[in-house]
Write an enzyme that holds these catalytic residues in place. Structure first.
Site: not given
Length: 396
Positions: A141, A145, A291, A350-351, A375, A377, A395
């Site tokens: 699609f 540009e 905690q 997870l560090g 699609e 921002t 806009f």
């Protein structure tokens, strides 16, 4: 509920009981896509990501077609005719594997196929949709540009008349599936306004060089489209739409899938963090018993399942024919933003292991940086909602 009846057990994977809202068919479709992703994507995706390629994309597309995932919510022409909720569940499961796989499906079905299905001639539909639905033809699609992303009205790609033919010249950028596509739906300026064109990839003057050196969506094919005086017959134009309404309606359809998909990336990261927290020991016990870690897990679960509820609500509205574009902006803005935060918080649990491709968290986080931008921002969706709330257009 009587005093003697028993509450169902608490399910950490479905703490709000959202599965109770789904029909057996919904669950079957979700499980089919989840099983396919577990078998065909998860064992390989870290390697694909590290190498920056998606090998076997045409085979994957055919497999996705065989389970009805391409053009899933469209009807006729070999499409599955699934509900919006079912399509959303599929997007969630695909993005739980990787955003690149969900992008392949979204661009194929919600952008390229949807444009032809919604605005194409019967001849265009018959020629392309069955082969796109079964995955033997991949589509892309072309709207964005190099110099025009959030403002597509300023596009420079131009289609001029030459007798009964059209001649297209211009460039499109950041095009998912471009280098492997058999057909591109390309939007261009004409003397009569913006029009869409169905462009076979084998026509002279059309090329789609792949974009390399990405640090996001690495397990995905991303390309530039170059149109160098591409000559097309008169019937290549999509006959049923003129103006930005055409491409923007396609984007709204694809954004809906992102609302669900982002929660798949978030779920995968949250599950990795939860499992890690229950097994990783520090100071003599699992870190999930502290905690601060439990607070992180609780907050992530809250936003994850709120996001899934929001996606489900929007899906029901789409199925009822009452979903507005502004409501899709609510979902895209909230769910992608929260998904990134869930990934970042999961990484802290997870560090140092959180940056390793042995775990999915950093891969999802970097992918979502692209999903946050494409699609629409954050800023564009904020302005869509701002205009809807105030009635004032900011806009320009």
């Amino acid at each position: 509920m009587s005093a003697t009846s028993k509450l169902p057990p608490f399910d950490p994977a479905d703490p709000l009981g959202i599965d109770d809202l789904l029909s057996p068919e919904d669950l079957a479709i979700r499980d089919t896509v989840r099983s396919w992703a577990a078998d065909r994507v998860l064992p390989h995706v870290a390697d694909w990501y590290e190498r920056g390629e998606l090998p076997g994309i045409r085979e994957l597309a055919r497999e996705l077609g065989s389970i009805g995932a391409l053009g899933m919510s469209l009807t006729g022409y070999g499409c599955a005719g699934a509900s919006a909720v079912q399509y959303g569940l599929a997007c969630l499961e695909l993005e739980a594997a990787d955003s690149g796989i969900r992008s392949l499906v979204s661009v194929q079905g919600s952008l390229a196929m949807y444009a032809i299905w919604k605005y194409g001639s019967e001849e265009q539909k018959q020629r392309w949709l069955p082969s796109m639905a079964d995955g033997t033809a991949i589509g892309c699609f072309g709207l964005t540009e190099p110099d025009h992303g959030s403002d597509p009205a300023g596009m420079r790609t131009y289609a001029k008349r030459d007798g009964t033919d059209w001649v297209l010249t211009g460039r499109k950028m950041w095009i998912t599936n471009g280098s492997v596509a058999a057909v591109a739906v390309v939007w261009a300026q004409t003397d009569d306004g913006i029009r869409g064109f169905v462009v076979p990839a084998d026509v002279p003057g059309f090329s789609a060089p792949e974009i390399k050196h990405k640090w996001s969506l690495r397990a995905s094919v991303t390309s530039e489209l170059v149109l160098d005086e591409v000559r097309l017959p008169a019937d290549a134009v999509l006959p049923e739409v003129t103006g930005l309404r055409g491409p923007l309606s396609c984007l709204s359809h694809a954004r809906y899938g992102i609302v669900w998909g982002a929660m798949g990336a978030a779920r995968s990261s949250f599950e990795a963090a939860l499992q890690y927290a229950k097994t990783r020991e520090q100071f003599g016990r699992p870190i999930g018993g502290f905690q601060l870690t439990q607070a992180k897990l609780a907050d992530m679960a809250l936003e994850l399942h709120k996001g899934i509820l929001l996606a489900h609500h929007l899906g029901r509205r789409m199925d009822a024919g009452t979903l507005r574009p502004e409501q899709v902006s609510f979902g895209k803005l909230n769910n992608v933003r929260e998904a990134i935060e869930i990934c970042r918080t999961s990484r802290t649990i997870l560090g140092a292991n959180g940056i390793s491709l042995e775990y999915p968290v950093m891969r999802h986080a970097t992918n979502l940086e692209s999903v946050l931008t494409y699609e629409g921002t954050v800023e564009m969706h904020q302005l869509v909602l701002g205009k809807a709330l105030t009635g004032l257009d900011a806009f320009r």
